[in-house]
Write an enzyme that holds these catalytic residues in place. Structure first.
Site, mmCIF file in Angstrom:
data_model
loop_
_atom_site.group_PDB
_atom_site.id
_atom_site.type_symbol
_atom_site.label_atom_id
_atom_site.label_comp_id
_atom_site.label_asym_id
_atom_site.label_seq_id
_atom_site.Cartn_x
_atom_site.Cartn_y
_atom_site.Cartn_z
ATOM 1 N N ASP A 198 0.881 -1.169 0.000
ATOM 2 C CA ASP A 198 0.000 0.000 0.000
ATOM 3 C C ASP A 198 0.920 1.221 0.000
ATOM 4 O O ASP A 198 2.137 1.101 0.168
ATOM 5 C CB ASP A 198 -0.889 -0.010 1.262
ATOM 6 C CG ASP A 198 -1.789 1.206 1.357
ATOM 7 O OD1 ASP A 198 -2.401 1.584 0.340
ATOM 8 O OD2 ASP A 198 -1.886 1.815 2.441
ATOM 9 N N SER A 199 0.324 2.399 -0.144
ATOM 10 C CA SER A 199 1.126 3.616 -0.069
ATOM 11 C C SER A 199 1.667 3.829 1.345
ATOM 12 O O SER A 199 2.669 4.522 1.532
ATOM 13 C CB SER A 199 0.260 4.823 -0.439
ATOM 14 O OG SER A 199 -0.826 4.916 0.474
ATOM 15 N N CYS B 93 -4.355 -1.633 -1.932
ATOM 16 C CA CYS B 93 -4.562 -0.197 -2.096
ATOM 17 C C CYS B 93 -5.538 -0.014 -3.246
ATOM 18 O O CYS B 93 -5.287 -0.500 -4.355
ATOM 19 C CB CYS B 93 -3.220 0.461 -2.419
ATOM 20 S SG CYS B 93 -3.356 2.191 -2.874
ATOM 21 N N GLU C 123 -2.545 8.469 8.521
ATOM 22 C CA GLU C 123 -1.082 8.491 8.451
ATOM 23 C C GLU C 123 -0.482 9.316 9.594
ATOM 24 O O GLU C 123 0.682 9.148 9.938
ATOM 25 C CB GLU C 123 -0.594 9.012 7.090
ATOM 26 C CG GLU C 123 -0.829 8.031 5.936
ATOM 27 C CD GLU C 123 0.045 6.752 5.998
ATOM 28 O OE1 GLU C 123 1.164 6.806 6.524
ATOM 29 O OE2 GLU C 123 -0.429 5.693 5.526
ATOM 30 N N CYS D 196 -11.034 2.541 0.389
ATOM 31 C CA CYS D 196 -9.631 2.899 0.654
ATOM 32 C C CYS D 196 -9.234 2.078 1.870
ATOM 33 O O CYS D 196 -9.972 2.046 2.867
ATOM 34 C CB CYS D 196 -9.497 4.389 0.954
ATOM 35 S SG CYS D 196 -7.839 4.852 1.533
ATOM 36 N N HIS E 131 -7.163 2.536 4.091
ATOM 37 C CA HIS E 131 -6.929 3.297 5.333
ATOM 38 C C HIS E 131 -8.217 3.468 6.142
ATOM 39 O O HIS E 131 -8.168 3.702 7.343
ATOM 40 C CB HIS E 131 -6.405 4.701 5.014
ATOM 41 C CG HIS E 131 -4.948 4.766 4.647
ATOM 42 N ND1 HIS E 131 -4.458 4.268 3.461
ATOM 43 C CD2 HIS E 131 -3.887 5.289 5.306
ATOM 44 C CE1 HIS E 131 -3.149 4.489 3.411
ATOM 45 N NE2 HIS E 131 -2.779 5.102 4.518
#
Ligand code: DGL
Length: 275
Positions: free
Chosen positions: A10-11, A73, A151, A183, A185
């Site tokens: 993932d990012s 992701c 994040e 997403c 996240h």
């Protein structure tokens, strides 16, 4: 080959929700996880850049000898899934298909909401896959600040709730009964999202469904780890600070992440050292 790890990326930390679901379902499997923190967030970036960053990470995982790739992701899945399936011999699993399937089997009213990054929502991939089904009406909305909150390790503040109220107002207005967290996240913000949407709205996230896809692919290709396999979980990040990634991962998913190694992605993946 069967004892080789599954590569997940993932990012940043969002894909850890998928990695956690994979290791719950498949406890004998080894995992290498890369958070592409050098290029996070992917959501606001041009699709061509996300494709390049994502393929660099996948190349690195393949060079590390993984037996399967999991694009954990949504933004990267939207940007590069087709390229990835053509480029690699190992199977590639992504997160959008599983979430779409679950949303279709969950909705009763046919009014489905989708939230995701700007990249995912503007690609139209969820809207296209859901609206193939003529009984469904889709309301989609980008929620760019959600990734920044996660994040930063902020998941339960009053600011998150205020932003969620604003982002989710059109979905509430549309009367959706099912909301896709498009997403990886967003499951970390599920408290605020479900509070705002109310108890009658089902939230669909791709982590457990994607883990089932991983299981299915491993079984059907005879790639399951053997009964005596000793699983290892390796976490890597591409940014400057392994410590920062470790602290954040530990705060979000607990003690599953015990160390983080920095890697360069690009022409080849080069380990930079261990934190
Ligand atoms: N977790 C990612 C997704 O599912 C990417 C978030 C981002 O980097 O903007 O889309």
């Amino acid at each position: 080959m069967n004892d080789a790890p599954i590569g997940i990326f993932d990012s940043g930390v969002g894909g850890l929700t998928v990695a956690r679901a994979v290791s719950q379902l498949l406890p004998r499997e080894s995992i290498v996880y890369i958070g592409d923190t050098a290029h996070s967030p992917y959501g606001p970036k041009p699709i061509a850049d996300v494709r390049r960053y994502g393929l660099d990470v996948l190349d690195t995982l393949v060079a590390e000898g993984v037996k399967m790739l999991v694009i954990a992701c949504n933004t990267a899945s939207a940007a590069l899934l087709r390229d990835a399936r053509e480029r690699y011999e190992v199977p590639v699993v992504e997160v959008i298909g599983p979430a779409v399937r679950t949303a279709i089997s969950t909705t009763r009213s046919g009014r489905v909401g989708v939230i995701g990054t700007e990249g995912t929502i503007s690609s139209g991939v969820y809207q296209d896959m859901l609206e193939v089904n003529p009984q469904l009406t889709v309301t989609a909305r980008a929620c760019p600040r959600f990734v920044d909150f996660v994040e930063a390790g902020v998941t339960g503040s009053s600011e998150v709730l205020a932003v969620a109220e604003e982002y989710l107002a059109p979905l509430r207005h549309a009367g959706v009964d099912t909301l896709v967290l498009g997403c990886t996240h967003y499951p970390f913000l599920e408290g605020a999202i479900s509070y705002v949407m109310g108890p009658d709205v089902s939230l669909v996230s791709s982590d457990t469904e994607t883990a089932k896809d991983v299981y299915h692919q491993l079984v059907s290709r005879d790639l399951l780890a053997g009964p005596d396999a000793v699983p290892t979980h390796v976490y890597e990040a591409t940014g400057d600070s392994a410590d920062e990634f470790l602290r954040l991962a530990d705060r979000l998913i607990g003690r599953g992440v015990s160390s983080v190694r920095l890697v360069h992605t690009g022409a080849i993946g080069i380990p930079k050292g261990i934190a």
